[in-house]
Scaffold this active site. Structure first.
Site, short mmCIF file in Angstrom:
data_model
loop_
_atom_site.label_atom_id
_atom_site.label_comp_id
_atom_site.label_asym_id
_atom_site.label_seq_id
_atom_site.Cartn_x
_atom_site.Cartn_y
_atom_site.Cartn_z
CG ASP A 56 -42.39 -6.94 8.96
OD1 ASP A 56 -41.45 -7.32 8.26
OD2 ASP A 56 -43.25 -6.12 8.58
CE LYS A 102 -39.45 -3.90 6.55
NZ LYS A 102 -40.19 -3.16 5.55
CG MET A 157 -42.77 3.93 11.71
SD MET A 157 -42.14 3.63 10.06
CE MET A 157 -43.50 4.23 9.07
N1 SAH Z 1 -48.19 -1.71 8.86
C1 SAH Z 1 -48.20 -1.33 10.25
C2 SAH Z 1 -47.30 -0.17 10.53
C3 SAH Z 1 -45.85 -0.47 10.37
S1 SAH Z 1 -44.83 0.91 10.70
C4 SAH Z 1 -49.64 -1.06 10.69
O1 SAH Z 1 -50.52 -0.99 9.84
O2 SAH Z 1 -49.88 -0.95 11.88
C5 SAH Z 1 -44.40 0.60 12.38
C6 SAH Z 1 -45.17 1.53 13.29
O3 SAH Z 1 -46.46 1.02 13.51
C7 SAH Z 1 -44.57 1.66 14.65
O4 SAH Z 1 -43.51 2.60 14.65
C8 SAH Z 1 -45.75 2.18 15.43
O5 SAH Z 1 -45.98 3.55 15.17
C9 SAH Z 1 -46.88 1.41 14.79
N2 SAH Z 1 -47.21 0.20 15.55
C10 SAH Z 1 -47.14 -1.06 15.13
N3 SAH Z 1 -47.60 -1.91 16.07
C11 SAH Z 1 -47.98 -1.14 17.11
C12 SAH Z 1 -48.58 -1.41 18.38
N4 SAH Z 1 -48.85 -2.65 18.77
N5 SAH Z 1 -48.84 -0.36 19.18
C13 SAH Z 1 -48.60 0.90 18.80
N6 SAH Z 1 -48.04 1.20 17.62
C14 SAH Z 1 -47.75 0.19 16.78
#
Ligand code: SAH
Length: 477
Positions: free
Chosen positions: A251, A273, A390
């Site tokens: 991703d 995506k 998100m």
């Molecule tokens: N599966 C992922 C989430 C994917 S959806 C998980 O478990 O973390 C994508 C969202 O994850 C982003 O919009 C944000 O809200 C969050 N996200 C992912 N990486 C991040 C990071 N390093 N810092 C803060 N938010 C993060």
């Protein structure tokens, strides 16, 4: 100094040590870790060298060797402790292209002796280009502790089966997978436990099984959570899956430092995506997963955070199951949990929060927060933590909905952008301000937002205080 590590063969012609004293003895003993015989050019032999000579491991030749004695040697160590003689030997060896080492005289050396961790068939050589010998010794001590004492026996045993594997399985992923199964499985455990008979039997069985499977060569897919970005937050299983993967579909949120754990030969496919094109991209990802697995590949589907938290892991599993493809899931540290750890706020706390709810700021195929079926009014009664994913572009709407559901206007909000990465940023506000002016937080994706009392607790490190008229009941940070 710039040196390239190689392993020199010392079984064709014996290496030569010049000098008969203690230092020469130490070097001869080191070379005898691999060479069956070392020749020593000296007037007389000290205690150690005499003992080695009596054991048939050292053969004495005349002192002050000339070109004829040096030519064709795999290597020469000049340890006469006589400067002029060492210099002469070094010059002569280098003129004739014979690798030469003079202990503690780098300018006279064409090669250096590494710090060595010796496990029989397995040798680890450590070099620091002469810059930090003590560091090399510490690394050596570390590896001595970490590497199993019988690692060499395991390698030797594997060596005995190489031909049989080569004749049973064609070269390629199948063969590599077999070896991985051997080294990760019971056969290796038996070998390391010293039970060679069981180890041989288990290796034989693994080869037979692999040879009969080879016709179908089933691939598999591992959904791997890559965590929030910091590679230190990968699990050991995630690293192992990456090292075993033939193909990695990753991703957009997965960083390079994480991808570096994949094998050099692995095919890396970005499938980041873009919002709005979700369904098409997801179908394409599912198709690629199935395609590569059907080709017999070990596929890693690498996802930010945890695959099962807003990661569409469930949809991918459905596609794999429908296609009859074996799957495995390796959990990862989800962004909300990583962000909470980074700022050091507890998501639950006996005094401030007895539940935590992960919510999404984007419902599938829409730009609205996804609060269907979530009783925001019940959560408003206090003592609950809401973690929004998100939600950068919808955070204002989220705040309005929370207010409408009865959340107090002064409920603390803490946003963490790029959690666990070098550019991590934290912003604090309250619900009223977020609803009134979401842009004032200056948030950029990816970020998670915490709502609830714990978001007002003291945090570790600095926070951009957006809230000028701070009414945070609990803020001390
Ligand atoms: N599966 C992922 C989430 C994917 S959806 C998980 O478990 O973390 C994508 C969202 O994850 C982003 O919009 C944000 O809200 C969050 N996200 C992912 N990486 C991040 C990071 N390093 N810092 C803060 N938010 C993060």
């Amino acid at each position: 100094m710039k040196s390239f590590p190689i392993f020199l063969r010392v079984d064709a012609k014996p290496p030569l040590v010049v000098g008969g004293g203690d230092l020469a003895g130490i070097k001869a003993r080191l070379l005898l870790k691999r060479a069956a015989l070392v020749e020593v050019a000296a007037e007389s032999l000290g205690d150690e060298l005499s003992r080695l000579e009596a054991d048939g491991k050292v053969r004495a030749i005349a002192p002050n060797p000339g070109i004829a004695e040096l030519r064709g040697r795999p290597l020469v160590v000049s340890a006469t402790e006589d400067d002029a003689e060492d210099t002469r030997i070094s010059a002569m060896a280098r003129a004739f292209g014979v690798p030469v080492n003079v202990p503690d005289r780098p300018e006279l050396c064409s090669f250096v002796l590494p710090a060595i961790v010796d496990r029989g068939e397995v040798t680890v050589a450590i070099g620091t280009e002469g810059a930090a010998p003590v560091l090399a010794q510490r690394l050596r001590a570390f590896l001595e502790r970490e590497l199993h004492p019988r690692l060499g026996s395991l390698a030797k045993l594997a060596g005995e089966f190489r031909e049989r594997v080569a004749s049973s399985l064609p070269e390629g992923p199948g063969r590599r997978k077999l070896w991985e199964r051997i080294f990760d499985g019971e056969a290796a455990s038996a070998a390391l436990a010293g039970d060679e008979i069981a180890a041989r039997r288990l290796i034989g069985e693994a080869i037979d099984r692999a040879a009969s499977d080879e016709t179908q060569a089933p691939g598999r897919v591992v959904l791997v959570g890559a965590g929030p970005g910091d590679p230190e937050l990968l699990t050991l299983k995630a690293v192992r899956a990456l090292k075993a993967a033939d193909v990695v579909l990753y991703d957009g949120l997965v960083g390079k430092a994480v991808l570096d754990y994949a094998r050099r030969e692995a095919e890396l496919i970005p499938v980041g995506k873009s919002k709005g094109a979700h369904s098409v991209a997801q179908a394409e990802i599912n198709r690629l997963l199935v395609l590569h697995a059907r080709a017999g590949k070990t596929v890693v589907r690498l996802k930010g955070g945890d695959p099962f938290i807003f990661g569409r892991g469930g949809e991918e599993l459905d596609a794999l199951r429908a296609a009859g493809i074996e799957s495995e899931v390796v959990p990862g540290i989800t962004a909300g949990v990583a962000a909470a750890a980074s700022v050091q706020i507890p998501l639950t706390h006996r005094e401030h929060a007895h539940s935590v709810t992960f919510v999404s700021g984007h419902a599938a195929a829409s730009d609205r927060p996804d609060f269907d079926g979530i009783d925001l009014a019940a959560l408003a009664k206090g003592g609950n933590t809401l973690v929004l994913y998100m939600g950068v572009s919808t955070s204002g709407t989220v705040a309005e909905q929370l207010l409408a559901a009865g959340w107090a206007p002064h409920t603390p909000v803490l946003a963490v952008e790029n959690a666990s990465r070098d550019d991590e940023r934290r912003v604090r506000a309250d619900l009223a301000q977020l609803a009134a002016d979401p842009a004032s937080l200056g948030l950029e994706s990816p970020a998670v937002l915490f709502f609830g009392e714990v978001a007002g607790l003291a945090v570790s490190g600095t926070v951009d205080e957006v809230l000028a008229r701070s009414e945070l009941r609990l803020a001390h940070g």
